[in-house]
Design an enzyme around this catalytic site. Structure first.
Site, PDB file in Angstrom:
ATOM      1  N   GLU A 156      51.147   7.168  33.288  1.00 47.01           N
ATOM      2  CA  GLU A 156      50.725   8.887  33.174  1.00 47.01           C
ATOM      3  C   GLU A 156      49.639   8.835  32.341  1.00 47.01           C
ATOM      4  O   GLU A 156      49.371   9.280  31.231  1.00 47.01           O
ATOM      5  CB  GLU A 156      51.949   9.574  32.503  1.00 47.01           C
ATOM      6  CG  GLU A 156      53.193   9.411  33.462  1.00 47.01           C
ATOM      7  CD  GLU A 156      54.167  10.103  32.830  1.00 47.01           C
ATOM      8  OE1 GLU A 156      54.286  10.355  31.756  1.00 47.01           O
ATOM      9  OE2 GLU A 156      55.235  10.635  33.702  1.00 47.01           O
ATOM     10  N   GLU A 313      59.016   8.412  39.377  1.00 43.59           N
ATOM     11  CA  GLU A 313      59.918   8.831  38.324  1.00 43.59           C
ATOM     12  C   GLU A 313      60.571  10.106  38.667  1.00 43.59           C
ATOM     13  O   GLU A 313      59.924  11.008  38.845  1.00 43.59           O
ATOM     14  CB  GLU A 313      59.441   8.709  36.736  1.00 43.59           C
ATOM     15  CG  GLU A 313      58.850   7.458  36.457  1.00 43.59           C
ATOM     16  CD  GLU A 313      58.296   7.544  34.883  1.00 43.59           C
ATOM     17  OE1 GLU A 313      58.501   8.527  34.331  1.00 43.59           O
ATOM     18  OE2 GLU A 313      57.181   6.804  34.735  1.00 43.59           O
TER      19      GLU A 313
HETATM   20  C1  GAL Z   1      57.660   9.865  31.732  1.00 42.19           C
HETATM   21  C2  GAL Z   1      57.155   8.621  31.223  1.00 42.19           C
HETATM   22  C3  GAL Z   1      58.238   7.437  30.920  1.00 42.19           C
HETATM   23  C4  GAL Z   1      59.605   8.175  30.185  1.00 42.19           C
HETATM   24  C5  GAL Z   1      59.811   9.581  30.931  1.00 42.19           C
HETATM   25  C6  GAL Z   1      61.034  10.107  30.231  1.00 42.19           C
HETATM   26  O1  GAL Z   1      56.604  10.889  31.385  1.00 42.19           O
HETATM   27  O2  GAL Z   1      56.298   7.831  32.004  1.00 42.19           O
HETATM   28  O3  GAL Z   1      57.898   6.391  30.558  1.00 42.19           O
HETATM   29  O4  GAL Z   1      58.965   8.450  28.914  1.00 42.19           O
HETATM   30  O5  GAL Z   1      58.953  10.329  31.193  1.00 42.19           O
HETATM   31  O6  GAL Z   1      61.356  11.440  30.848  1.00 42.19           O
END
Ligand code: GAL
Length: 693
Positions: A156, A313
């Site tokens: 990110e 994710e």
């Molecule tokens: C994303 C990040 C992850 C984790 C996740 C939690 O922004 O890439 O590492 O922190 O959020 O929701």
């Protein structure tokens, strides 16, 4: 299909399923259990090493690959492919001790420290040097590892540190400006420094937009946002260059953030990836978060130029970073996952595999929760794995949209600078209102950059594009001239890329296309609504328009209820070349906007994916000679939808009608000759199309 997908898709043979795997947080015996349970859940791809810099380089220049070697071998032995991350999003404490000047600084001059993540200045030479050396070592070591299926660059980009105001950043900003403008005269012109005595006589006088007593120069601010996104992109390119040099055949991605991240221009990063991946998290306080999810999925597909993409994710249940972290309801995670799949994802991944026991994210859900395998979350995770297996044939098929919605990070930045006509104009809200109207009509759209090739669309929507270039404005006009339909929202096309007003009447970039001139804007008071000529209400905005060829479709009510411009045009239509251009000069209430866009789409000959009740999501993916109709029932009522074919999740035959229970999903493989969707009809729950269409 691109070579990257040929390789990854061919290798996995199925839809990618898995999540971030952080074995460094657990003792070794747990890793074996992880591998066994991953297989049980149907996991075939895991992202390894995202935050492992301190493990890989425990001391400056001393590398230790023991853990990663073991984990990659273990994954390979269990038939699980690895998306190997460069761990550059979290420099270890030794780095900031050695290079305190590389820590990021905020606009008010506060230096941020380590003890979290992304504590580095994107323009820092020391950071670049250490990160590049580590990526080089990682690439050398694992380029030929049989588990390696995908490179995951950083994590990110810019999530926490996009804008840095340290001296190093200031110097880099000046270099960037010199390159962009060449001379100070050019810069002074672009920034409009004749205003408030801001004229620069020496490059060294120029600073990033630090905290100022009054409004900061808007073009300086805009350029700083461009510069900052560009600095991160340069870091991405650097890492990508190293990885490609060592393993030219291995596809590479970075997890973009779609609308969750304002600060990095996703459309600039997209061409620097072999395949697109995005992260998405629901906003728990948003009762229609599932519509926001669809918007982001359609944006991911836009960034992927229509190719499949990976949901890198999302969460199985609650996150830990919102004010109230609401757990997902039973079936919600499945609906979320399949909605992404419906909109073109060929991979469904989570943050993270095993819920952490310590650290800042221990209260964030995961695939394997604190409670272990005898939990509802685990049962949903394994059942999703099985569902994805039964949908394996969907892989590689494409969503075909006839509607494009123009989306632009730079217009977002420009709209939300200080000192605008109304602070209530928030970019994402404006886009979302129009998107919801499409979603409720089951009209599928791609979110694309204003400079994209528009020739495959019938209808182009511009909910908000405050600043636009001449070239992009001409491309939209040419699209309409050739027979397309376009609809443009208020306060679009009023400025150029330097945030200079386009003179001669608004909206300067689209005046001729729209056949009108707006003389003055009349933003409304907070929560004020005004009446339109059809008796419905509108909010946020009105303006004084003089038609110059455009016909009025709806006006502001002629009496005092019509607001500041009673009787004036509120929605117009202008024939232009072989097409026509519509202007929506206010924010109509939900039902009106829904009818309006349905009418405009009907005019453009666009069909919905299916005739569904409001609240039921319908999208179609097109494969080779086959189509897949996804129906996702977000309501608490059963939904009956016309369909024909085989339902893949339950393995049943559908003849004529399918009943989708509340909260459930159906995926129907339709007849072998493909399907283009029914003619446009009013959704059952809503009134017939208005007469002006
Ligand atoms: C994303 C990040 C992850 C984790 C996740 C939690 O922004 O890439 O590492 O922190 O959020 O929701």
């Amino acid at each position: 299909m691109s070579r990257a997908w040929d390789r990854l898709g061919g290798r996995l043979g199925r839809i990618a399923y898995g999540g971030d795997y952080n074995p460094e947080q657990w003792p070794r015996p747990v890793w074996r259990e992880d591998a066994r349970l991953m297989r049980e859940a149907g996991v075939n791809l895991v992202t390894v090493g995202v935050f492992s810099w301190a493990v890989l380089e425990p001391r400056p220049g001393h590398y230790d690959f023991g853990l990663t070697d073991e984990v990659l071998d273990l994954m390979h032995d269990h038939g699980i492919a690895v998306d190997l991350a460069t761990p550059t999003a979290a420099p270890p404490p030794w780095f900031s001790r050695l290079h305190p000047e590389a820590l990021p600084v905020t606009a008010d001059g506060t230096r941020l420290w380590h003890g979290s993540r992304q504590a580095f200045c994107p323009s820092s030479p020391a950071y670049t040097e250490y990160a590049s050396a580590l990526v080089e070592e990682l690439a050398k070591r694992y380029a030929d590892h049989p588990a390696l299926a995908l490179w995951h660059v950083h994590n990110e980009w810019g999530n926490h540190n996009a804008h840095c105001f340290c001296d190093t950043s200031a110097a880099a900003f000046r270099r960037w400006l010199r390159q962009k403008y060449g001379t100070l005269d050019e810069l002074n012109h672009a920034w409009g420094t004749a205003f408030w005595s801001q004229r620069y006589g020496d490059w060294e006088e120029i600073m990033p937009p630090l905290a100022t007593p009054a409004f900061v120069n808007p073009t300086q601010h805009l350029d700083h946002q461009r510069f900052s996104s560009g600095e991160l992109l340069a870091l991405h390119r650097r890492e990508a260059g190293i990885l490609r040099r060592h393993s030219p055949g291995v596809p590479l991605t970075t997890n973009l953030m779609g609308t969750l991240e304002k600060k990095t221009d996703g459309f600039a990063f997209a061409p620097e990836c072999d395949l697109i991946s995005v992260d998405h998290y629901l906003t728990a306080a948003d009762p229609r978060a599932h519509i926001g999810l669809s918007l982001d999925a359609d944006l991911a597909r836009g960034m992927a130029s229509g190719e499949p993409w990976i949901l890198m994710e999302h969460s199985t249940s609650a996150v830990n970073w919102q004010p109230r972290n609401v757990a997902k309801t039973p079936g919600q995670m499945r609906r979320n996952s399949l909605a992404h799949l419906a909109r073109g994802a060929d991979g469904i991944m989570f943050f993270q595999w095993r819920q952490s026991r310590a650290g800042a994210e221990k209260w964030h859900s995961a695939m394997l929760p604190h409670g272990g395998t005898d939990t509802e979350i685990w049962r949903e995770v394994t059942s999703l794995g099985a569902a994805l297996d039964s949908l394996a044939e969907v892989r590689g098929s494409r969503v075909r949209a006839e509607v494009a919605v123009l989306f632009d990070w730079q217009a977002w930045w420009a709209l939300e600078l200080e000192a605008r006509p109304s602070q209530d104009l928030r970019y994402l809200d404006l886009v979302r209102r129009w998107y919801e109207a499409l979603w409720s009509n089951a009209l599928t759209c791609d979110l694309v950059h204003p400079g994209a090739d528009l020739s495959s669309y019938r209808l182009v929507l511009v909910p908000s594009l405050y600043a636009t270039t001449d070239a992009d404005a001409s491309s939209l006009a040419a699209f309409v001239e050739r027979g397309g339909q376009a609809a443009i929202g208020f306060f679009s096309g009023v400025a150029d890329e330097h945030d200079h007003v386009r003179l001669g009447g608004h909206p300067g970039a689209y005046r001729e296309l729209l056949g009108l001139r707006a003389e003055e804007f009349h933003p409304l008071r907070e929560d004020e609504t005004i009446a339109l000529s059809d008796g419905s209400r509108a909010g946020l905005w009105s303006e004084r328009i003089r038609a110059d060829g455009a016909e009025t479709v709806l006006s502001f009510a002629a009496d005092a209820s019509g607001g500041p411009v009673p009787g004036g045009p509120a929605v117009t239509r202008h024939p232009y070349g072989r097409g026509s251009a519509w202007y929506i000069a206010t924010a109509p209430e939900e039902g009106t906007l829904r009818d309006l866009l349905r009418g405009i789409a009907g005019n453009a000959g666009v069909s919905p994916a299916a005739n569904v009740p409001i609240g039921v999501e319908a999208v179609r993916r097109h494969g080779c000679g086959t189509t897949y109709l996804f129906l996702i029932n977000h309501t608490d009522q059963p939904a009956r939808v016309a369909a024909e074919g085989r339902e893949l999740l339950h393995g049943t035959q559908v003849t004529g009608l399918i009943d989708v229970p509340p909260g459930d999903v159906a995926v129907i493989r339709e007849d072998p000759h493909g399907h283009d969707g029914p003619p446009l009809q009013a959704p059952a729950a809503h009134a017939a199309r208005p007469s002006w269409t």
